[in-house]
Design a protein around this motif. Structure first.
Motif, PDB file in Angstrom:
ATOM      1  N   HIS A  22       0.830  -1.206   0.000  1.00  0.00           N
ATOM      2  CA  HIS A  22       0.000   0.000   0.000  1.00  0.00           C
ATOM      3  C   HIS A  22       0.864   1.256   0.000  1.00  0.00           C
ATOM      4  CE1 HIS A  22      -3.133   2.858   0.879  1.00  0.00           C
ATOM      5  NE2 HIS A  22      -2.538   3.203   2.017  1.00  0.00           N
ATOM      6  N   SER A  23       1.927   1.254   0.773  1.00  0.00           N
ATOM      7  CA  SER A  23       2.793   2.438   0.829  1.00  0.00           C
ATOM      8  C   SER A  23       3.464   2.708  -0.523  1.00  0.00           C
ATOM      9  CB  SER A  23       3.857   2.279   1.917  1.00  0.00           C
ATOM     10  OG  SER A  23       4.799   1.297   1.560  1.00  0.00           O
ATOM     11  N   ARG A  24       3.623   1.664  -1.313  1.00  0.00           N
ATOM     12  CA  ARG A  24       4.197   1.815  -2.656  1.00  0.00           C
ATOM     13  C   ARG A  24       3.118   1.966  -3.733  1.00  0.00           C
ATOM     14  NH1 ARG A  24       9.484  -1.980  -3.104  1.00  0.00           N
ATOM     15  NH2 ARG A  24      10.504  -1.205  -1.246  1.00  0.00           N
ATOM     16  N   GLN A  25       1.853   2.036  -3.292  1.00  0.00           N
ATOM     17  CA  GLN A  25       0.719   2.219  -4.208  1.00  0.00           C
ATOM     18  C   GLN A  25       0.660   1.131  -5.279  1.00  0.00           C
ATOM     19  OE1 GLN A  25      -1.760   4.612  -3.777  1.00  0.00           O
ATOM     20  NE2 GLN A  25      -0.707   4.751  -1.823  1.00  0.00           N
ATOM     21  N   ARG A  26       0.770  -0.121  -4.856  1.00  0.00           N
ATOM     22  CA  ARG A  26       0.728  -1.263  -5.782  1.00  0.00           C
ATOM     23  C   ARG A  26      -0.681  -1.823  -5.849  1.00  0.00           C
ATOM     24  NH1 ARG A  26       4.663   0.512  -8.455  1.00  0.00           N
ATOM     25  NH2 ARG A  26       6.656   0.422  -7.435  1.00  0.00           N
ATOM     26  N   TRP A  27      -1.599  -1.046  -6.416  1.00  0.00           N
ATOM     27  CA  TRP A  27      -3.011  -1.414  -6.564  1.00  0.00           C
ATOM     28  C   TRP A  27      -3.306  -1.657  -8.035  1.00  0.00           C
ATOM     29  CZ3 TRP A  27      -6.236  -2.003  -2.422  1.00  0.00           C
ATOM     30  CH2 TRP A  27      -5.830  -1.455  -1.206  1.00  0.00           C
ATOM     31  N   VAL A  37       9.004  -7.848  -2.958  1.00  0.00           N
ATOM     32  CA  VAL A  37       8.316  -7.578  -1.690  1.00  0.00           C
ATOM     33  C   VAL A  37       9.041  -8.293  -0.555  1.00  0.00           C
ATOM     34  CG1 VAL A  37       6.175  -7.905  -0.391  1.00  0.00           C
ATOM     35  CG2 VAL A  37       6.078  -7.244  -2.793  1.00  0.00           C
ATOM     36  N   ALA A  38       9.374  -9.560  -0.778  1.00  0.00           N
ATOM     37  CA  ALA A  38      10.021 -10.358   0.271  1.00  0.00           C
ATOM     38  C   ALA A  38      11.414  -9.838   0.618  1.00  0.00           C
ATOM     39  CB  ALA A  38      10.100 -11.820  -0.162  1.00  0.00           C
ATOM     40  N   HIS A  39      12.078  -9.185  -0.327  1.00  0.00           N
ATOM     41  CA  HIS A  39      13.434  -8.695  -0.090  1.00  0.00           C
ATOM     42  C   HIS A  39      13.479  -7.240   0.355  1.00  0.00           C
ATOM     43  CE1 HIS A  39      14.467 -12.314  -2.373  1.00  0.00           C
ATOM     44  NE2 HIS A  39      15.643 -12.223  -1.783  1.00  0.00           N
ATOM     45  N   LYS A  70       5.971 -13.767 -14.467  1.00  0.00           N
ATOM     46  CA  LYS A  70       7.043 -12.943 -13.902  1.00  0.00           C
ATOM     47  C   LYS A  70       6.905 -12.777 -12.400  1.00  0.00           C
ATOM     48  CE  LYS A  70       7.741 -10.394 -18.137  1.00  0.00           C
ATOM     49  NZ  LYS A  70       7.693  -9.107 -18.810  1.00  0.00           N
ATOM     50  N   GLY A  71       5.880 -13.392 -11.821  1.00  0.00           N
ATOM     51  CA  GLY A  71       5.675 -13.292 -10.378  1.00  0.00           C
ATOM     52  C   GLY A  71       5.225 -11.914  -9.939  1.00  0.00           C
ATOM     53  N   ALA A  72       4.598 -11.161 -10.828  1.00  0.00           N
ATOM     54  CA  ALA A  72       4.153  -9.803 -10.504  1.00  0.00           C
ATOM     55  C   ALA A  72       2.798  -9.851  -9.808  1.00  0.00           C
ATOM     56  CB  ALA A  72       4.063  -8.958 -11.774  1.00  0.00           C
ATOM     57  N   ILE A  73       2.693  -9.144  -8.680  1.00  0.00           N
ATOM     58  CA  ILE A  73       1.465  -9.128  -7.890  1.00  0.00           C
ATOM     59  C   ILE A  73       1.043  -7.693  -7.612  1.00  0.00           C
ATOM     60  CG2 ILE A  73       1.814 -11.386  -6.798  1.00  0.00           C
ATOM     61  CD1 ILE A  73       2.979  -9.919  -4.366  1.00  0.00           C
ATOM     62  N   SER A  74      -0.234  -7.532  -7.287  1.00  0.00           N
ATOM     63  CA  SER A  74      -0.742  -6.213  -6.909  1.00  0.00           C
ATOM     64  C   SER A  74      -1.893  -6.395  -5.936  1.00  0.00           C
ATOM     65  CB  SER A  74      -1.209  -5.427  -8.139  1.00  0.00           C
ATOM     66  OG  SER A  74      -2.278  -6.096  -8.772  1.00  0.00           O
ATOM     67  N   LEU A  75      -2.195  -5.340  -5.188  1.00  0.00           N
ATOM     68  CA  LEU A  75      -3.336  -5.368  -4.288  1.00  0.00           C
ATOM     69  C   LEU A  75      -4.615  -5.309  -5.110  1.00  0.00           C
ATOM     70  CD1 LEU A  75      -2.038  -2.870  -1.598  1.00  0.00           C
ATOM     71  CD2 LEU A  75      -2.173  -5.348  -1.395  1.00  0.00           C
ATOM     72  N   ASN A  76      -5.605  -6.085  -4.691  1.00  0.00           N
ATOM     73  CA  ASN A  76      -6.872  -6.150  -5.401  1.00  0.00           C
ATOM     74  C   ASN A  76      -7.750  -4.972  -4.971  1.00  0.00           C
ATOM     75  OD1 ASN A  76      -9.334  -6.794  -6.517  1.00  0.00           O
ATOM     76  ND2 ASN A  76      -9.244  -8.955  -5.937  1.00  0.00           N
ATOM     77  N   PRO A  77      -8.056  -4.033  -5.885  1.00  0.00           N
ATOM     78  CA  PRO A  77      -8.863  -2.864  -5.519  1.00  0.00           C
ATOM     79  C   PRO A  77     -10.261  -3.220  -5.023  1.00  0.00           C
ATOM     80  CG  PRO A  77      -7.888  -2.577  -7.701  1.00  0.00           C
ATOM     81  CD  PRO A  77      -7.611  -3.977  -7.272  1.00  0.00           C
ATOM     82  N   ALA A  78     -10.771  -4.389  -5.366  1.00  0.00           N
ATOM     83  CA  ALA A  78     -12.096  -4.814  -4.907  1.00  0.00           C
ATOM     84  C   ALA A  78     -12.135  -5.013  -3.391  1.00  0.00           C
ATOM     85  CB  ALA A  78     -12.513  -6.101  -5.614  1.00  0.00           C
ATOM     86  N   PHE A  79     -10.970  -5.227  -2.777  1.00  0.00           N
ATOM     87  CA  PHE A  79     -10.879  -5.438  -1.331  1.00  0.00           C
ATOM     88  C   PHE A  79     -10.219  -4.253  -0.626  1.00  0.00           C
ATOM     89  CE2 PHE A  79     -11.245  -9.690  -3.061  1.00  0.00           C
ATOM     90  CZ  PHE A  79     -12.176 -10.272  -2.211  1.00  0.00           C
ATOM     91  N   ARG A  80     -10.268  -3.086  -1.240  1.00  0.00           N
ATOM     92  CA  ARG A  80      -9.589  -1.899  -0.709  1.00  0.00           C
ATOM     93  C   ARG A  80      -9.974  -1.597   0.741  1.00  0.00           C
ATOM     94  NH1 ARG A  80      -7.002   1.605  -3.629  1.00  0.00           N
ATOM     95  NH2 ARG A  80      -6.328   3.556  -2.734  1.00  0.00           N
TER      96      ARG A  80
END
Length: 96
Positions: A22-27, A37-39, A70-80
Motif C-alpha cells: 500500500h505504501s508503494r501504491q501497488r493497486w 516484496v520479500a526482499h 514474472k511473479g508480478a502481484i498487486s493489491l486487489n482494488p475490490a478489497f480496498r
C-alpha cells in the motif's frame, strides 16, 4: 506486536506485506514482483514467512497476480476497504 520481536504470526506478516504494498501504491495495474516484496525491508531469515503471507493473501483474493510468469502481484482494488482496515488495525496496536 512488533514484527521483529517475539514470534510474529501469519496475521502480522500479512499486515506487513499489505502495508508495504500500500505504501508503494501497488493497486490494480501497478504491480511489483513478489520476490521484491520479500526482499524489501524484511530480514533474510523471515522471507519464508513473508512468502507464506503472500500466498495466504492470494488465496483470500486480497492480492492478485498481475503477470504470473514474472511473479508480478498487486493489491486487489475490490478489497480496498478490508485491506485498509487491516493496515489500520496494525497501526492502532503499535500505538498503544
Amino acid at each position: 506486536m512488533d514484527l521483529w520481536l517475539g514470534m510474529p504470526d501469519l496475521i502480522d506478516f500479512e499486515r506487513a506485506v499489505l502495508q508495504k504494498m500500500h505504501s508503494r501504491q501497488r493497486w490494480g495495474k501497478f504491480h511489483i514482483r513478489r520476490d521484491k516484496v520479500a526482499h524489501s525491508g524484511f530480514p533474510g531469515h523471515l522471507r519464508g514467512e513473508v512468502s507464506d503471507a503472500i500466498d495466504s493473501l492470494i488465496k483470500k483474493g486480497w492480492i492478485a497476480y498481475h503477470d504470473r510468469s514474472k511473479g508480478a502481484i498487486s493489491l486487489n482494488p475490490a478489497f480496498r476497504q478490508e485491506i485498509l482496515k487491516r493496515i489500520s488495525e496494525g497501526n492502532e496496536i503499535n500505538q498503544s
